[in-house]
Motif scaffolding. Structure first.
Motif, PDB file in Angstrom:
ATOM      1  N   HIS A  96      -2.937  13.581  -1.403  1.00  0.00           N
ATOM      2  CA  HIS A  96      -1.894  12.373  -1.836  1.00  0.00           C
ATOM      3  C   HIS A  96      -1.645  12.564  -3.314  1.00  0.00           C
ATOM      4  CE1 HIS A  96       0.264   8.975  -2.034  1.00  0.00           C
ATOM      5  NE2 HIS A  96      -0.655   8.374  -2.816  1.00  0.00           N
ATOM      6  N   THR A  97      -2.687  12.706  -4.140  1.00  0.00           N
ATOM      7  CA  THR A  97      -2.425  12.541  -5.414  1.00  0.00           C
ATOM      8  C   THR A  97      -1.599  13.751  -5.979  1.00  0.00           C
ATOM      9  OG1 THR A  97      -4.710  13.485  -5.669  1.00  0.00           O
ATOM     10  CG2 THR A  97      -4.494  11.019  -6.148  1.00  0.00           C
ATOM     11  N   SER A  98      -1.678  14.753  -5.423  1.00  0.00           N
ATOM     12  CA  SER A  98      -1.053  16.269  -5.861  1.00  0.00           C
ATOM     13  C   SER A  98       0.576  16.024  -5.346  1.00  0.00           C
ATOM     14  CB  SER A  98      -1.709  17.407  -4.825  1.00  0.00           C
ATOM     15  OG  SER A  98      -2.863  17.623  -5.574  1.00  0.00           O
TER      16      SER A  98
ATOM     17  N   TYR B   5       3.906  18.845   4.142  1.00  0.00           N
ATOM     18  CA  TYR B   5       3.091  17.920   3.471  1.00  0.00           C
ATOM     19  C   TYR B   5       3.756  16.700   3.063  1.00  0.00           C
ATOM     20  CZ  TYR B   5      -0.587  21.518   2.832  1.00  0.00           C
ATOM     21  OH  TYR B   5      -1.539  22.285   3.203  1.00  0.00           O
ATOM     22  N   ALA B   6       4.947  16.636   2.885  1.00  0.00           N
ATOM     23  CA  ALA B   6       5.839  15.530   2.539  1.00  0.00           C
ATOM     24  C   ALA B   6       5.755  14.380   3.758  1.00  0.00           C
ATOM     25  CB  ALA B   6       7.440  15.823   2.484  1.00  0.00           C
ATOM     26  N   TYR B   7       5.627  14.754   4.955  1.00  0.00           N
ATOM     27  CA  TYR B   7       5.155  13.777   6.100  1.00  0.00           C
ATOM     28  C   TYR B   7       3.713  13.409   5.989  1.00  0.00           C
ATOM     29  CZ  TYR B   7       4.510  12.003  10.471  1.00  0.00           C
ATOM     30  OH  TYR B   7       4.069  10.982  11.597  1.00  0.00           O
ATOM     31  N   LEU B   8       2.629  14.545   5.670  1.00  0.00           N
ATOM     32  CA  LEU B   8       1.335  14.276   5.837  1.00  0.00           C
ATOM     33  C   LEU B   8       0.718  13.491   4.735  1.00  0.00           C
ATOM     34  CD1 LEU B   8      -0.003  17.796   7.008  1.00  0.00           C
ATOM     35  CD2 LEU B   8       0.686  15.745   8.290  1.00  0.00           C
ATOM     36  N   PHE B   9       1.305  13.355   3.556  1.00  0.00           N
ATOM     37  CA  PHE B   9       0.516  12.812   2.354  1.00  0.00           C
ATOM     38  C   PHE B   9       1.279  11.984   1.790  1.00  0.00           C
ATOM     39  CE2 PHE B   9      -1.302  17.045   2.923  1.00  0.00           C
ATOM     40  CZ  PHE B   9      -2.402  16.689   3.825  1.00  0.00           C
ATOM     41  N   ASN B  10       2.462  11.493   2.012  1.00  0.00           N
ATOM     42  CA  ASN B  10       3.054  10.118   1.629  1.00  0.00           C
ATOM     43  C   ASN B  10       2.478   8.868   1.906  1.00  0.00           C
ATOM     44  OD1 ASN B  10       4.795   7.857   0.936  1.00  0.00           O
ATOM     45  ND2 ASN B  10       6.610   8.601   2.710  1.00  0.00           N
ATOM     46  N   SER B  11       2.103   8.049   1.310  1.00  0.00           N
ATOM     47  CA  SER B  11       1.336   6.663   1.387  1.00  0.00           C
ATOM     48  C   SER B  11       2.256   5.753   2.227  1.00  0.00           C
ATOM     49  CB  SER B  11       0.589   6.503   0.358  1.00  0.00           C
ATOM     50  OG  SER B  11       1.614   6.215  -0.836  1.00  0.00           O
TER      51      SER B  11
ATOM     52  N   ALA C  56      11.166   4.804   0.547  1.00  0.00           N
ATOM     53  CA  ALA C  56      12.273   5.548   0.201  1.00  0.00           C
ATOM     54  C   ALA C  56      11.855   7.054   0.485  1.00  0.00           C
ATOM     55  CB  ALA C  56      12.323   5.495  -1.274  1.00  0.00           C
ATOM     56  N   GLU C  57      10.731   7.791   0.638  1.00  0.00           N
ATOM     57  CA  GLU C  57      10.519   9.146   0.946  1.00  0.00           C
ATOM     58  C   GLU C  57      10.188   9.353   2.519  1.00  0.00           C
ATOM     59  OE1 GLU C  57      10.371  11.447  -1.142  1.00  0.00           O
ATOM     60  OE2 GLU C  57      10.965   9.990  -2.840  1.00  0.00           O
ATOM     61  N   GLY C  58      10.850   8.517   3.346  1.00  0.00           N
ATOM     62  CA  GLY C  58      10.783   8.732   4.755  1.00  0.00           C
ATOM     63  C   GLY C  58       9.614   8.430   5.486  1.00  0.00           C
ATOM     64  N   GLN C  59       9.335   9.013   6.677  1.00  0.00           N
ATOM     65  CA  GLN C  59       8.410   8.855   7.557  1.00  0.00           C
ATOM     66  C   GLN C  59       6.952   9.467   7.043  1.00  0.00           C
ATOM     67  OE1 GLN C  59       8.953   7.234  10.544  1.00  0.00           O
ATOM     68  NE2 GLN C  59      10.614   6.633   9.522  1.00  0.00           N
ATOM     69  N   ARG C  60       6.183   9.095   7.547  1.00  0.00           N
ATOM     70  CA  ARG C  60       4.742   9.555   7.228  1.00  0.00           C
ATOM     71  C   ARG C  60       3.809   9.327   8.215  1.00  0.00           C
ATOM     72  NH1 ARG C  60       7.082   5.326   5.187  1.00  0.00           N
ATOM     73  NH2 ARG C  60       5.901   3.416   5.373  1.00  0.00           N
ATOM     74  N   GLN C  61       2.479  10.246   8.032  1.00  0.00           N
ATOM     75  CA  GLN C  61       1.579   9.987   8.981  1.00  0.00           C
ATOM     76  C   GLN C  61       0.990   8.438   9.137  1.00  0.00           C
ATOM     77  OE1 GLN C  61       0.193  12.038  11.297  1.00  0.00           O
ATOM     78  NE2 GLN C  61      -2.361  11.642  11.377  1.00  0.00           N
ATOM     79  N   PRO C  62       0.708   7.974  10.174  1.00  0.00           N
ATOM     80  CA  PRO C  62       0.305   6.493  10.149  1.00  0.00           C
ATOM     81  C   PRO C  62      -1.044   6.341   9.401  1.00  0.00           C
ATOM     82  CG  PRO C  62       1.107   7.179  12.425  1.00  0.00           C
ATOM     83  CD  PRO C  62       1.124   8.438  11.403  1.00  0.00           C
ATOM     84  N   ARG C  63      -1.241   5.499   8.520  1.00  0.00           N
ATOM     85  CA  ARG C  63      -2.392   5.161   7.871  1.00  0.00           C
ATOM     86  C   ARG C  63      -3.602   5.271   8.746  1.00  0.00           C
ATOM     87  NH1 ARG C  63      -3.530   0.327   3.361  1.00  0.00           N
ATOM     88  NH2 ARG C  63      -5.475   1.017   2.818  1.00  0.00           N
ATOM     89  N   HIS C  64      -3.521   4.579   9.661  1.00  0.00           N
ATOM     90  CA  HIS C  64      -4.998   4.545  10.372  1.00  0.00           C
ATOM     91  C   HIS C  64      -5.125   5.880  11.085  1.00  0.00           C
ATOM     92  CE1 HIS C  64      -1.662   3.971  13.698  1.00  0.00           C
ATOM     93  NE2 HIS C  64      -2.701   4.409  14.453  1.00  0.00           N
ATOM     94  N   ALA C  65      -4.418   6.712  11.251  1.00  0.00           N
ATOM     95  CA  ALA C  65      -4.278   7.966  11.806  1.00  0.00           C
ATOM     96  C   ALA C  65      -4.694   9.384  11.020  1.00  0.00           C
ATOM     97  CB  ALA C  65      -3.464   8.398  12.649  1.00  0.00           C
ATOM     98  N   ARG C  66      -4.638   8.906   9.531  1.00  0.00           N
ATOM     99  CA  ARG C  66      -5.201   9.966   8.568  1.00  0.00           C
ATOM    100  C   ARG C  66      -6.259  11.056   8.842  1.00  0.00           C
ATOM    101  NH1 ARG C  66      -3.852   6.295   3.262  1.00  0.00           N
ATOM    102  NH2 ARG C  66      -1.666   6.181   3.841  1.00  0.00           N
TER     103      ARG C  66
END
Length: 414
Positions: free
Chosen positions: A46-48, A70-76, A80-90
Motif C-alpha cells: 500500500h505504501t508503494s 494492484y490498484a484494486y488490491l492495495f487502495n485503502s 475517488a480511486e474506485g473499488q478495493r479489496q475489503p479491509r477485513h479480507a486483506r
C-alpha cells in the motif's frame, strides 16, 4: 526542502520499512489478525501504491503501473480511486507473494528516484506527504505484527529480547501547572503538517496542571488490585458495556503468572516492569483510571500548549529495526516523556478545527472524513519514527482500540 534532501528522506524511509519487515516469512506477512490490523505484506504494498498512484501515475508522463490489478488490491479507503479489496479480507491475499511485493517496491523506488529531479512542486509536496504516510504505516506495521504474533500460542518474538533493566520505582507524580487563559494551538508556518492540524486558532484554557510523566504499569497494577475493572462507577456507559462484553481485566498483552503479571511484546514474553509507562490501554480504560485517581484526562489543547517548546525529536522513538517497547522515565524536573514511549489519550474528540478545509483531490480523504466518534492522542510512541511527530500532531482512534502503544497522562483542574 531541497530535492536532494527529499530524495534522501524517501530512500531512508523506504529502507527502514523493509528492515522492519525483514524477519518475516511469507506466511507471517500474509495473515491478518483482526479487521483493524492489516497484513505486513499489505502495508509494504500500500505504501508503494500511494507513491505510484498520486505521484508517478499523475505526474510522470509515460509511467506504466507495475501491475494494474494492484490498484484494486492495495487502495485503502480512497473512494475517488474506485473499488478495493475489503479491509477485513486483506489477509486472503495469498498472492501476490511477499517476493512479488518486494519487486513492486523496488520498481516504485527506482521510478520515483529517477522522476524526482523533474517533478513539479505539487508532486514534490505529494512525495513529502507520502514519506509521512509511510512513517505512519511503519508504526502500524509493528503494532499489527505484535497483534498477530500475540494470537500464536508459541508467542514468537519478532526480535530477540534484550536483558531486562528494571528501573527503580519512580517517585510519586508531580503536577506541572499549565498555561491558562487564551492560547493558540495548531500548526502554522514552515514545515510539514497534516491538514487536520490546521488552522492555528485560539482556545481558552482554565487553570490546570499535567502530571510530570505518564501513568506506570505499577500504578495500573494498583488500579487492578483495587477492583478498577469491576467498579461500574468508574466507567463511561459504553466503556462498561465494552468491559463486560469482552471480559476486559487488564491491558492488552498482559497475562497472569501466579501472583505476577507478564506482558507480550515484539521481543516475546517478559515480566511487567512496574516503572515503565502502561501501554495498550483504550480510551475507556484511560478515562476510568483517571476517575479512580480522582483527576481527569488532559484536553488536547492543554497537552499541545504544554508541549510547545519541547523537542519533538527527543525521547524513546523508532530509529531502526530492533526491539521496541516503552521505557521508564529518566530522573528530572518538569514534563517528561511528552514525546515517545506511549501515545497519550486526551479527553478531546477528534473534530475539525475552526476554519478547517481538507486538501483538494483524493488526498483530501486522508484525515477529514474520519472526524467522527474518535478521540485524540498526542505525543508519539516507541514505535513512532523519530522526526515524525510535533506538538501539533493529532493522532486518533476509536475509544475501544488499544493495539497501538497507547497510554495515559493525567491532568487536573486547579
Amino acid at each position: 526542502m531541497t530535492v536532494a534532501l527529499l530524495a534522501e528522506r524517501f530512500r531512508s524511509t523506504r529502507a527502514l520499512t523493509v528492515a522492519l519487515a525483514a524477519p518475516l516469512g511469507d506466511a507471517d506477512a500474509t495473515v491478518q489478525s483482526m479487521p483493524d490490523a492489516s497484513p505486513a505484506k499489505w502495508h509494504l504494498a500500500h505504501t508503494s501504491w500511494f507513491f505510484e498512484t498520486f505521484v508517478l501515475r499523475d505526474h510522470r508522463r509515460g509511467y506504466r503501473p507495475f501491475d494494474p490489478a494492484y490498484a484494486y488490491l492495495f487502495n485503502s479507503y480512497y473512494e475517488a480511486e474506485g473499488q478495493r479489496q475489503p479491509r477485513h479480507a486483506r489477509g486472503l491475499l495469498t498472492r501476490p507473494t511477499l517476493a512479488d511485493i518486494q519487486a513492486y517496491r523496488a520498481h516504485v523506488d527506482g521510478a520515483l528516484a529517477a522522476a524526482l529531479p523533474d517533478l513539479p512542486d505539487a508532486a514534490l509536496a505529494l512525495v513529502a506527504l507520502g514519506i509521512q504516510h509511510e512513517q505512519q504505516h511503519q508504526e502500524l506495521l509493528l503494532t499489527d505484527i505484535l497483534h498477530l504474533f500475540a494470537q500464536n500460542p508459541l508467542r514468537p518474538a519478532l526480535w530477540p529480547s534484550v536483558p531486562a533493566r528494571h528501573a527503580p520505582a519512580p517517585p510519586p507524580l508531580r503536577w506541572i501547572a499549565g498555561r491558562a487563559g487564551v492560547v493558540e494551538i495548531g500548526h502554522a508556518g514552515p514545515g510539514f503538517a497534516f491538514d487536520c492540524e490546521t488552522p492555528r486558532h485560539q482556545v481558552l484554557l482554565v487553570p490546570h496542571a499535567l502530571a510530570d510523566r505518564p501513568v506506570t504499569n505499577g500504578a495500573w497494577q494498583d488500579f487492578i488490585a483495587d477492583g478498577g475493572y469491576a467498579d461500574a462507577r468508574l466507567w463511561l456507559s459504553d466503556g462498561w458495556a465494552w468491559v463486560r462484553a469482552n471480559a476486559i481485566a487488564a491491558p492488552l498483552y498482559w497475562q497472569r503468572d501466579g501472583s505476577d503479571w507478564l506482558r507480550f511484546g515484539l521481543d516475546g514474553i517478559g515480566p511487567v516492569d512496574p516503572a515503565v509507562p502502561v501501554a495498550h490501554v483504550s480510551f475507556y480504560e484511560a478515562d476510568a483510571f483517571a476517575r479512580w485517581a480522582g483527576v481527569r484526562l488532559p484536553t488536547e489543547a492543554e497537552w499541545e500548549s504544554a508541549a510547545e517548546g519541547l523537542d519533538p525529536a527527543s525521547g524513546n522513538q523508532l530509529d531502526r529495526a530492533g526491539p521496541v517497547s516503552p521505557t521508564a522515565a529518566a530522573p528530572g524536573d518538569g514534563l517528561r516523556q511528552m514525546f515517545g514511549d506511549v501515545w497519550e489519550w486526551t479527553g478531546s474528540a477528534y473534530r475539525p478545527y475552526p476554519g478547517f478545509r481538507p486538501a483538494a483531490g483524493a488526498v483530501g480523504e486522508y484525515n477529514g472524513k474520519f472526524m467522527s466518534g474518535q478521540a485524540v492522542l498526542r505525543g508519539g510512541s516507541c514505535a513512532t519514527p523519530r522526526g515524525h511527530v510535533r506538538a501539533s500532531y493529532r493522532n486518533f482512534f476509536y475509544p475501544h482500540q488499544r493495539w497501538q502503544f497507547t497510554g495515559v497522562r493525567l491532568a487536573k483542574d486547579l
